[in-house]
Design an enzyme around this catalytic site. Structure first.
Site, PDB file in Angstrom:
ATOM      1  N   ASP A 156       0.830  -1.205   0.000  1.00 44.08           N
ATOM      2  CA  ASP A 156       0.000   0.000   0.000  1.00 44.08           C
ATOM      3  C   ASP A 156       0.869   1.262   0.000  1.00 44.08           C
ATOM      4  O   ASP A 156       2.110   1.177   0.012  1.00 44.08           O
ATOM      5  CB  ASP A 156      -0.916  -0.055   1.239  1.00 44.08           C
ATOM      6  CG  ASP A 156      -2.285   0.556   0.992  1.00 44.08           C
ATOM      7  OD1 ASP A 156      -2.415   1.374   0.072  1.00 44.08           O
ATOM      8  OD2 ASP A 156      -3.222   0.213   1.744  1.00 44.08           O
ATOM      9  N   GLY A 191      -3.217   4.983  -8.138  1.00 42.87           N
ATOM     10  CA  GLY A 191      -3.233   5.666  -9.434  1.00 42.87           C
ATOM     11  C   GLY A 191      -2.669   7.073  -9.445  1.00 42.87           C
ATOM     12  O   GLY A 191      -2.536   7.682 -10.517  1.00 42.87           O
ATOM     13  N   ASP A 212     -10.069   3.686  -3.348  1.00 45.67           N
ATOM     14  CA  ASP A 212     -10.783   2.468  -2.947  1.00 45.67           C
ATOM     15  C   ASP A 212     -12.191   2.373  -3.526  1.00 45.67           C
ATOM     16  O   ASP A 212     -12.916   3.367  -3.609  1.00 45.67           O
ATOM     17  CB  ASP A 212     -10.884   2.409  -1.417  1.00 45.67           C
ATOM     18  CG  ASP A 212      -9.529   2.155  -0.785  1.00 45.67           C
ATOM     19  OD1 ASP A 212      -8.518   2.123  -1.506  1.00 45.67           O
ATOM     20  OD2 ASP A 212      -9.498   1.990   0.453  1.00 45.67           O
TER      21      ASP A 212
END
Ligand code: GLA
Length: 402
Positions: A156, A191, A212
């Site tokens: 992440d 992104g 998300d």
């Protein structure tokens, strides 16, 4: 004995080559992983931080018993919150209450069922849920994951301050490769730094293209800090337009995990969600409770004809080939030269949608067999175009085979 300079150089070269050989043999190349979009399950969408050994094992059992494994699902991935601290040597420590037998035991169980094991960490100092991140511990963590038998790492992007995204992900890929175990790298950068431009180069096997997903049909809500959004399913789909050329075997755009079965959409909408993910050659990572699926949800997640479109070996991502207001046509080229097509009705009432052969790159005079992938039925031969009546928020998904 006095050796010439040339001889010394050649000997040194041979030495280097020999020393390099075993390392090369053990070094899995990341591009040989995920030759079709990864399929599996992840804990986050349904359980968030509420993860435990029992729950994960139950989910692995359910993946087998429900037939999902037979349908192609493979990875059982634990997302955020399995980790609580680092020990005095800097080793990552799993929550002893929730994972009392440690992470290797979980991995061993998953492997004993013929499935694969995934974990989550973060490129920054802390994960998004505030658990210890990987920054500065990349090689140490990669060795630990390899020792646990980890097959898939979702990495992440929270708490990364001024870190460079491309360099950070290249670093964890190098660390994973150095561990000697073939580990799929799932880049979860949302992104922002356009990972489709560099994800393949740094050895990422998939990369999130958006913030998300949330379990709703459309719309998006900014988070309180204004940074990102919680995207409805269609908001995510819209953000895939223009990215298809970056995907291919070993490296996929990831529009985030599935919400099918989590309750925020109806079954028609979940069928559309699943069909669109398949046409996008997206990773199919289920996010619902597999232990208690309704038959309708099971039938969506295990529709083999739709899964075959997603998993087609050519590895083309589909594109939106026509749009008129709420009516859209998406198409994906398949290895045998046929096309998979989704007719999508985003609007509030039933409408007829037409796909022309021109939309598909076929000459008009061509006669092609059309098969409905949700009705599991041949619809006959058509020339030049195919039309179907599509309910509100539904899709008709077909293959068109000349
Ligand atoms: C981010 C990711 C999610 C999930 C959570 C966990 O929001 O994008 O997919 O992994 O973190 O905290």
């Amino acid at each position: 004995m006095k050796m010439s300079r040339e001889v010394v150089v050649v000997c040194f070269g041979i030495l280097l080559l020999v020393a390099g050989l075993p390392a090369q043999e053990n070094n899995p190349t990341s591009s040989a992983l995920a030759l079709t979009p990864p399929m599996g399950w992840n804990s986050w969408n349904k359980f968030a931080c509420n993860v435990s050994e029992d729950m994960i094992k139950g989910m692995a059992d359910a993946m087998v018993k429900s037939g999902m494994k037979d349908a192609g699902y493979q990875y059982v991935n634990i997302d955020d919150c399995w980790q609580v601290s680092r020990d005095s040597n800097g080793n990552i420590v799993a929550d002893p209450q929730r994972f009392p037998r440690g992470m290797k035991a979980v991995g061993d169980y998953i492997h004993s069922l013929g499935l694969k094991f995934g974990v989550y960490s973060d490129a920054g100092s802390k994960t998004c849920a505030g658990r210890p991140g990987g920054l500065g511990h990349e090689y140490q963590d990669a060795l630990q994951y390899a020792a646990w038998g980890v097959d898939y790492l979702k990495y992440d992007w929270c708490n990364t301050t001024t870190q460079d995204a491309k360099a950070s992900y290249a670093n964890i890929r190098a660390a994973l490769d150095a561990s000697g175990r073939a580990i799929v790298l799932s880049i979860c950068e949302w992104g922002t730094a356009k990972p489709w431009l560099w994800g393949k180069e740094v050895g990422g096997n998939l990369w999130r293209t958006t913030g998300d997903i949330s379990d709703k049909w459309e719309g998006s809500t900014k988070w309180p800090d204004g940074i990102c959004c919680s995207n409805g399913m269609l908001a995510i789909v819209d953000q895939q337009v223009g990215l298809a050329s970056y995907a291919g075997p070993g490296h996929w755009n990831d529009p985030d995990m599935l919400e099918v079965g989590n309750g925020g959409m109806n079954d028609t909408e979940y069928r559309s969600h699943f069909s669109l993910w398949a046409i996008l050659a997206a990773p199919l990572i289920a996010g619902n409770d597999l232990r208690s699926m309704r038959p309708e949800i099971h039938d969506i997640l295990t529709n083999r004809e739709v899964i075959a479109v997603d998993q087609d070996a050519l590895g083309r991502e589909g594109t939106r080939v026509a749009k008129s207001g709420d009516l859209e046509v998406w198409a994906k080229q398949l290895r045998d030269g046929s096309r998979a097509v989704v007719l999508l009705n985003r609007g509030g009432s039933e409408k007829e949608i037409t796909v022309t052969w021109e939309d598909l790159g076929y000459p008009n005079h061509l006669s092609a067999a059309v098969r409905d992938l949700w009705q599991h039925k041949e619809l006959g031969k058509f020339t030049g175009k195919f039309s179907a009546s599509v309910e509100s928020h539904a899709v008709v998904m077909v293959t068109v085979k000349p």
